[in-house]
Scaffold this active site. Structure first.
Site, PDB file in Angstrom:
ATOM      1  N   ARG A  57      -3.065  -5.672  -7.914  1.00  0.00           N
ATOM      2  CA  ARG A  57      -2.504  -5.838  -9.104  1.00  0.00           C
ATOM      3  C   ARG A  57      -3.248  -6.828  -9.925  1.00  0.00           C
ATOM      4  NH1 ARG A  57       3.517  -6.606  -6.289  1.00  0.00           N
ATOM      5  NH2 ARG A  57       3.094  -5.364  -4.620  1.00  0.00           N
ATOM      6  N   GLY A  86       3.295   1.264   0.364  1.00  0.00           N
ATOM      7  CA  GLY A  86       4.428   0.485   0.633  1.00  0.00           C
ATOM      8  C   GLY A  86       5.591   0.034  -0.244  1.00  0.00           C
ATOM      9  N   TYR A  87       5.578   1.185  -1.328  1.00  0.00           N
ATOM     10  CA  TYR A  87       6.386   0.727  -2.477  1.00  0.00           C
ATOM     11  C   TYR A  87       7.846   1.235  -2.105  1.00  0.00           C
ATOM     12  CZ  TYR A  87       2.255   0.615  -5.414  1.00  0.00           C
ATOM     13  OH  TYR A  87       1.145   0.542  -6.124  1.00  0.00           O
ATOM     14  N   ARG A  88       8.953   0.681  -2.977  1.00  0.00           N
ATOM     15  CA  ARG A  88      10.161   1.093  -2.904  1.00  0.00           C
ATOM     16  C   ARG A  88      10.215   2.582  -3.053  1.00  0.00           C
ATOM     17  NH1 ARG A  88      15.575  -1.564  -4.345  1.00  0.00           N
ATOM     18  NH2 ARG A  88      14.265  -3.486  -4.657  1.00  0.00           N
ATOM     19  N   ARG A 119       7.030   7.440  -9.840  1.00  0.00           N
ATOM     20  CA  ARG A 119       7.136   7.304 -11.177  1.00  0.00           C
ATOM     21  C   ARG A 119       5.708   6.730 -11.936  1.00  0.00           C
ATOM     22  NH1 ARG A 119      11.839   4.486  -9.326  1.00  0.00           N
ATOM     23  NH2 ARG A 119      10.970   2.692  -9.631  1.00  0.00           N
ATOM     24  N   HIS A 154      14.504  -7.153   4.525  1.00  0.00           N
ATOM     25  CA  HIS A 154      13.552  -7.452   5.295  1.00  0.00           C
ATOM     26  C   HIS A 154      13.215  -7.416   6.932  1.00  0.00           C
ATOM     27  CE1 HIS A 154      11.605  -9.842   2.074  1.00  0.00           C
ATOM     28  NE2 HIS A 154      12.633 -10.270   1.737  1.00  0.00           N
ATOM     29  N   TYR A 178      16.419  -5.108   9.324  1.00  0.00           N
ATOM     30  CA  TYR A 178      16.060  -3.886   9.984  1.00  0.00           C
ATOM     31  C   TYR A 178      16.218  -4.123  11.375  1.00  0.00           C
ATOM     32  CZ  TYR A 178      13.385  -3.749   5.605  1.00  0.00           C
ATOM     33  OH  TYR A 178      13.073  -3.564   4.466  1.00  0.00           O
ATOM     34  N   ASP A 214       7.809  -5.663  11.135  1.00  0.00           N
ATOM     35  CA  ASP A 214       6.904  -5.614  10.215  1.00  0.00           C
ATOM     36  C   ASP A 214       5.668  -4.973  10.801  1.00  0.00           C
ATOM     37  OD1 ASP A 214       8.284  -6.477   7.905  1.00  0.00           O
ATOM     38  OD2 ASP A 214       7.284  -8.201   7.780  1.00  0.00           O
TER      39      ASP A 214
END
Length: 414
Positions: free
Chosen positions: A31, A81-83, A89, A124, A128, A154
């Protein structure tokens, strides 16, 4: 194999690391500004990002989706790995991507999964593990559960499961010519890692009490003991021959170390602790080094890198002066390699977009859809970066990509 990695943290970069180490060509799409950078971290030592090139694409730019889809046409795998819902979108969800490339394996990792009541909530690693029952089992009796490193959730439950799914989907695609979506949720994977525990529970071998069972500190012969110099020795003498070797190494008699009666375990633990405190860690290492007592010194990460066995195995390597774990597993014919250090965000934008056949790279740079890091700039985001992109995973974001130190007083980059 060509892999597109959309910048994220934790399990996504780890999965990309494993694939890159095994020989894949991985392009990391960073990004313009990392979403939540860790202060004062040098991107060149962010080892989760080694072995790939980096291009910065502003996914909020109206031309960005077309750039990603152009890359997808040349890719075998895309990792995100986005929400849940963010990729859709942005116009780069599974629908548009597989329409461009029907053979694409679209690998996605999230925390809670892509559906269910918690799918849109933040979380995080610790959350989980707590929800799936794994955290409850970690720790000592009559004490709080012990927070572990994020390796179980993770990297094990998330990243490694994503790698496994992607490789399986690629094998299937070789036969069918069709890709598919691989949905790896950290909570799902962490739950899978507790399969043996759930089996023990069903068979009443494990009673569900923390610190009371065979593979936790419930027994004195599966424990960590302090030495005279403040070091520690790890004891894992489960089987009878190993336990006999432990007792012999400690200089104790079988009569005073009977382990058949749980009522005597507290006294036995105290006896072991007292004996271990009579010598240094180095001395106990020498005692047990050539036995099958399953007694091992607890090393720091720096010590581990210099350990004779790990050195002989080549477990660590030095790349550009940075010591790091070597690629694994080991192959007889096509070994994994470290070909590149971790990239600076945007370091390869121009060359990599051209290499992948993206049209009008100069126009994309001029419009701001893509950003190239100027030569000689070693820290900070590429120029023109003023706002963070959507979190790579709102579930998990602490940092988005390799970035420069961040001044938390005013939010600006130094």
């Amino acid at each position: 194999m060509r892999v597109i990695e959309l910048a994220a943290i934790g399990p996504g970069p780890f999965a990309a690391l494993v694939l890159a180490d095994l020989g894949a060509e991985v392009l990391r799409i960073d990004r313009p500004v990392p979403a939540a950078p860790v202060p004062d971290v040098d991107p060149r030592t962010d080892l989760l990002k080694r072995n790939r090139r980096s291009a910065v694409i502003d996914l909020r730019h109206p031309d960005a989706a077309d750039v990603v889809l152009a890359l997808v046409e040349k890719a075998d795998v895309l990792l995100e790995g986005y929400r849940p819902g963010v990729a859709e979108r942005l116009g780069i969800g599974p629908g548009p991507c597989t329409a461009r490339n029907p053979a694409l394996v679209y690998g996605r990792v999230s925390g809670w999964g892509r559906d269910g009541p918690l799918a849109g909530r933040a979380g995080h690693d610790i959350d989980y593990l707590a929800r799936c029952g794994a955290l409850h089992a970690l720790g000592r009796r009559n004490a709080r559960p012990t927070v572990q490193l994020n390796s179980v959730g993770d990297f094990g439950g998330g990243g490694m499961l994503l790698v496994t799914g992607v490789l399986a989907a690629l094998c299937e695609a070789l036969r069918s010519g069709r890709g598919q979506v691989v949905d790896a949720a950290i909570m799902d994977g962490a739950t899978l890692l507790t399969s043996m525990t759930y089996g023990f529970t069903a068979d009443d071998v494990w009673n569900g009490g923390r610190g009371t069972d065979l593979l936790d500190p419930g027994v004195p012969w599966y424990e960590v003991y302090e030495t005279r110099d403040g070091g520690f020795m790890a004891v894992g003498a489960l089987e009878d021959p190993f336990y006999a070797a432990l007792v012999a190494g400690l200089g104790l008699s079988t009569g005073e170390t009977d382990r058949a009666d749980p009522a005597g375990w507290s006294a036995l633990r105290a006896r072991f602790a007292a004996v271990f405190r009579t010598r240094t860690r180095a001395e106990w290492t020498e005692v047990f080094e050539h036995t099958d007592a399953c007694v091992t010194p607890v090393l720091t990460p720096l010590e581990a890198a210099s350990d004779p066995h790990l050195r002989a195995r080549g477990v660590f390597i030095d790349v550009d002066g940075v010591r790091q774990p070597a690629p694994v597993p080991r192959f007889s014919r096509t070994p994994g390699t470290v070909r590149r250090p971790p990239p600076l965000p945007g370091e390869h934008t121009s060359t990599v977009l051209a290499d992948w056949g993206v049209p009008d790279v100069d126009g994309l740079l001029a419009s701001g859809a893509a950003r190239q890091r100027p030569a000689g700039v070693s820290t900070g985001p590429p120029p023109g970066s003023v706002a963070a992109e959507p979190p790579a995973s709102g579930l998990r974001d602490r940092r988005g990509g390799a970035g420069a130190p961040h001044d938390r007083r005013d939010g600006r980059w130094r």
